[in-house]
Each structure stands twice: as C-alpha cells, then as structure tokens.
Design an enzyme around this catalytic site. Structure first.
Site, PDB file in Angstrom:
ATOM      1  N   ASP A  10       0.878  -1.199   0.000  1.00 42.10           N
ATOM      2  CA  ASP A  10       0.000   0.000   0.000  1.00 42.10           C
ATOM      3  C   ASP A  10       0.903   1.233   0.000  1.00 42.10           C
ATOM      4  OD1 ASP A  10      -0.880   0.497   3.535  1.00 42.10           O
ATOM      5  OD2 ASP A  10       0.943  -0.355   2.651  1.00 42.10           O
ATOM      6  N   ASP A  15       6.952   1.473   2.992  1.00 44.81           N
ATOM      7  CA  ASP A  15       6.856   0.490   1.896  1.00 44.81           C
ATOM      8  C   ASP A  15       7.931   0.772   0.835  1.00 44.81           C
ATOM      9  OD1 ASP A  15       4.044   1.230   2.934  1.00 44.81           O
ATOM     10  OD2 ASP A  15       3.640  -0.652   1.933  1.00 44.81           O
ATOM     11  N   ASP A 241       7.781  -2.015   7.366  1.00 46.25           N
ATOM     12  CA  ASP A 241       7.867  -2.804   6.129  1.00 46.25           C
ATOM     13  C   ASP A 241       9.297  -3.211   5.785  1.00 46.25           C
ATOM     14  OD1 ASP A 241       5.179  -0.983   4.457  1.00 46.25           O
ATOM     15  OD2 ASP A 241       5.141  -2.612   5.911  1.00 46.25           O
TER      16      ASP A 241
HETATM   17  O1  RIB Z   1       1.385  -0.676  10.876  1.00 46.83           O
HETATM   18  C1  RIB Z   1       2.405  -0.403   9.957  1.00 46.83           C
HETATM   19  C2  RIB Z   1       1.976  -0.758   8.574  1.00 46.83           C
HETATM   20  O2  RIB Z   1       0.880   0.064   8.184  1.00 46.83           O
HETATM   21  C3  RIB Z   1       3.062  -0.507   7.527  1.00 46.83           C
HETATM   22  O3  RIB Z   1       2.913  -1.432   6.489  1.00 46.83           O
HETATM   23  C4  RIB Z   1       2.758   0.867   7.038  1.00 46.83           C
HETATM   24  O4  RIB Z   1       3.233   1.092   5.701  1.00 46.83           O
HETATM   25  C5  RIB Z   1       1.254   0.847   7.049  1.00 46.83           C
HETATM   26  O5  RIB Z   1       0.821   0.182   5.865  1.00 46.83           O
HETATM   27 CA    CA Z   2       2.677  -0.638   4.204  1.00 47.21          CA
END
Ligand code: RIB
Ligand code: CA
Length: 312
Positions: A10, A15, A241
């Site tokens: 996402d 990420d 991530d």
């Molecule tokens: O809780 C952390 C996660 O939520 C990570 O993947 C961040 O990018 C959000 O997607």
């Molecule tokens: Ca994420």
C-alpha cells in the site's frame, strides 16, 4: 538462482524503502508488485510504487488491485505518512502507467509460473490476497511462504489499543488468509518498534551515504517522523515494512520465532483488527502461523544500509 518474490504493497514511505531493499538485493528476483489501498488511496499507492520502481531502475510490472477492503469502507493512513504517503515533499508522483493486468490476475499468474517456489511478501492490508484466495482456493499449494508485515505479538497496537494498521483496515481479508492454509509468517509492528526505529543521528548517517536512494529513503519519512514523535512516542521514525522485507529475504534477521494459533477480530469495534495470538495455548487450536518475536537490529541495519548505498 535469485529467489522469485511477489510483493503486495500500500506504498507509502516505509513500503518504498522495503521495495528498494528487495529490488536491489542480489538474491531476489522481484517477479511482480501488486498495489492495494491502505496508507493512501489506490491510485496514489500505484504512483508511489511506480516512482520507487523507476528510482531503482527496475522494469518489474506494477499492478493495481483492490481500491478498498473486501467488506468495509476504506480508511487510509494519510495522517501518518502524509497526504501523498511520501512525506508531502512535492515529489512528481503522477503520470506513470501501471500494468494493465489486475493485481489478483498477476498474483495468480506468478504463482502458476513459479509454483511452489514463489515467496509472497505483504506490506499493506490483505484485500488483494483475500480476493485471490476467493478466486482460487488452491493458491496456497503454489505459494512457498507468505511473510506479512502486520499484527502485534505484544498486542500493543498502532491503530487502536490492540490492532496494527494493516490488519485493522481489512480484518475480513485477514480472516480469509488465516483460514486459507497459506504458510504465513507475521512480522509485527512490535518488531518495528523494538528493532527498526531510526533515530535522527542514524537517519543523518544513512542520508550521508549520498546516493539518490539514500536521500529519497530518508527524506520521505518526514511526515511519519512527526507522527512517531507526537503519537507513537518513538525516538525517531520506524520502518515496519523494511524490517519485514529483510526478514523475508534473510530469516536470520529473526532471533526468535514462535508457532502460534492466530485469529482476527472482525466484529468488535473496540478490538477491530486484533490478531489474537494464543501464546499460552488456551484455545487448544493448532498453530497456523509463525510469529517473529525478536530480531537482530544490527543485521537489519546492515541490509538497510547496503540497499540505500546502491546506485542502480
Ligand atoms: O502498521 C504499519 C503498517 O501500516 C506498515 O505497512 C505501514 O506502511 C502501514 O501500511
Ligand atoms: Ca505498508
């Protein structure tokens, strides 16, 4: 031979660093990137993934997927990572074209092409994976392992008192995954909080590597740094991530893991998205997941530094 890896994301600021780690690692062949709504709406996440892919001089296909949860309206994390998810720096995060193949079709095709070998890493809500399982319940037979950035083994949440954001956004999708037979491995936000917080001096040292990837990877954490300072009270920005990706690539990043029975809360609003991990065996149910409960911070930082030091 490089290992085939499929990433579902996402795409926001953490990420993006996880994508850099995978796209620059010599042992990994990223065979596809699928995008899901979560941190930001789908179209923004797609553009963020394409921008990051291009920065890595990669040509891997990026596939747009689900624009929201399978049974709820979308609630994003733009209050955490910024409106654009990438620190609101004014980056040119528009105008790139994703593949014309939907994320679910791409994942199923990759599983066919690399049957039994494909490793799946999810960095966001599990909406795409749930849709793929609903389309093809035999998918788990072709997936070697699924590493999930999600949940919290210590039950200290970042979205409500007991739930982590990715699991909270689409708990029904988590339920589909946990009942699918997929070989799942959780790397929770507790691991990020304990082993992947980058303090200001460390951030400066990383940025000082001087590469475009290093400057990008640090600068886009601008908004999440503020959120960590005011909301999650961390001593810098954390990288959930990226540490999950590093574990997926090198399981030795985990210094302790447990096999536990995990189930997800989908009805209570108070505990929505909590992945209930039966650590004392109260339920008598068979373990259905590996949970990382401790990690090697030095090993993570070494992999992070190596990735950001790359000039593709
Ligand atoms: O809780 C952390 C996660 O939520 C990570 O993947 C961040 O990018 C959000 O997607
Ligand atoms: Ca994420």
């Amino acid at each position: 031979m490089p290992r085939p890896l499929f990433i579902d994301t996402d795409t926001a600021s953490d990420d993006a660093v996880a994508l850099i780690i995978a796209l620059t690692h010599p042992d990994i062949d990223v065979v596809g990137i699928s995008v899901v709504a979560g941190n930001v709406p789908l179209d923004m996440a797609v553009q963020n993934a394409l921008y990051t892919r291009d920065l890595c001089a990669s040509t891997v296909a990026v596939h747009a997927g689900e624009a929201g949860p399978i049974a709820r309206p979308l609630e994003t994390g733009q209050h955490v990572h910024g409106h654009d998810g990438m620190g609101d720096l004014g980056l040119e995060l528009t105008g790139r074209a994703p593949s014309g193949t939907h994320a679910v079709d791409a994942l199923l095709a990759a599983a066919d092409a690399h049957a039994g070998q494909l490793e799946l890493v999810t960095l966001g809500p599990l909406s795409n994976i749930a849709r793929a399982l609903q389309r093809d319940p035999a998918l788990p037979d072709r997936i070697a392992r699924m590493v999930i950035m999600g949940a919290v083994a210590d039950h200290i949440g970042n979205q409500n008192p007991v739930a982590e954001f990715n699991m909270w956004v689409d708990p029904e999708a988590v339920d589909v995954v946990l009942n699918s037979g997929l070989a799942v491995e959780f790397v929770g936000w507790d691991i990020s909080r304990h082993y992947a917080v980058i303090e200001p001096d460390e951030a400066a040292e990383l940025r000082g590597l001087g590469t475009a990837l290093a400057e990008f990877g640090v600068d886009i954490q601008r908004c999440v740094s503020e959120f960590c300072h005011t909301e999650t009270k961390l001593a810098g920005f954390d990288l959930p991530d990226p540490i999950a990706m590093c574990y997926a690539i090198d399981p030795a990043v985990a210094t302790e893991t447990r096999r536990l029975n995990c189930r997800v809360e989908t009805t209570s609003e108070l505990t929505r998205g909590m992945v209930v991990m039966d650590q004392l065996g109260f339920t008598g149910l068979e373990p259905n997941a590996v949970v990382v409960t401790a990690a090697d911070r030095a090993r993570f930082l070494e992999m992070l530094r190596s990735a950001l030091a790359t000039t593709p």
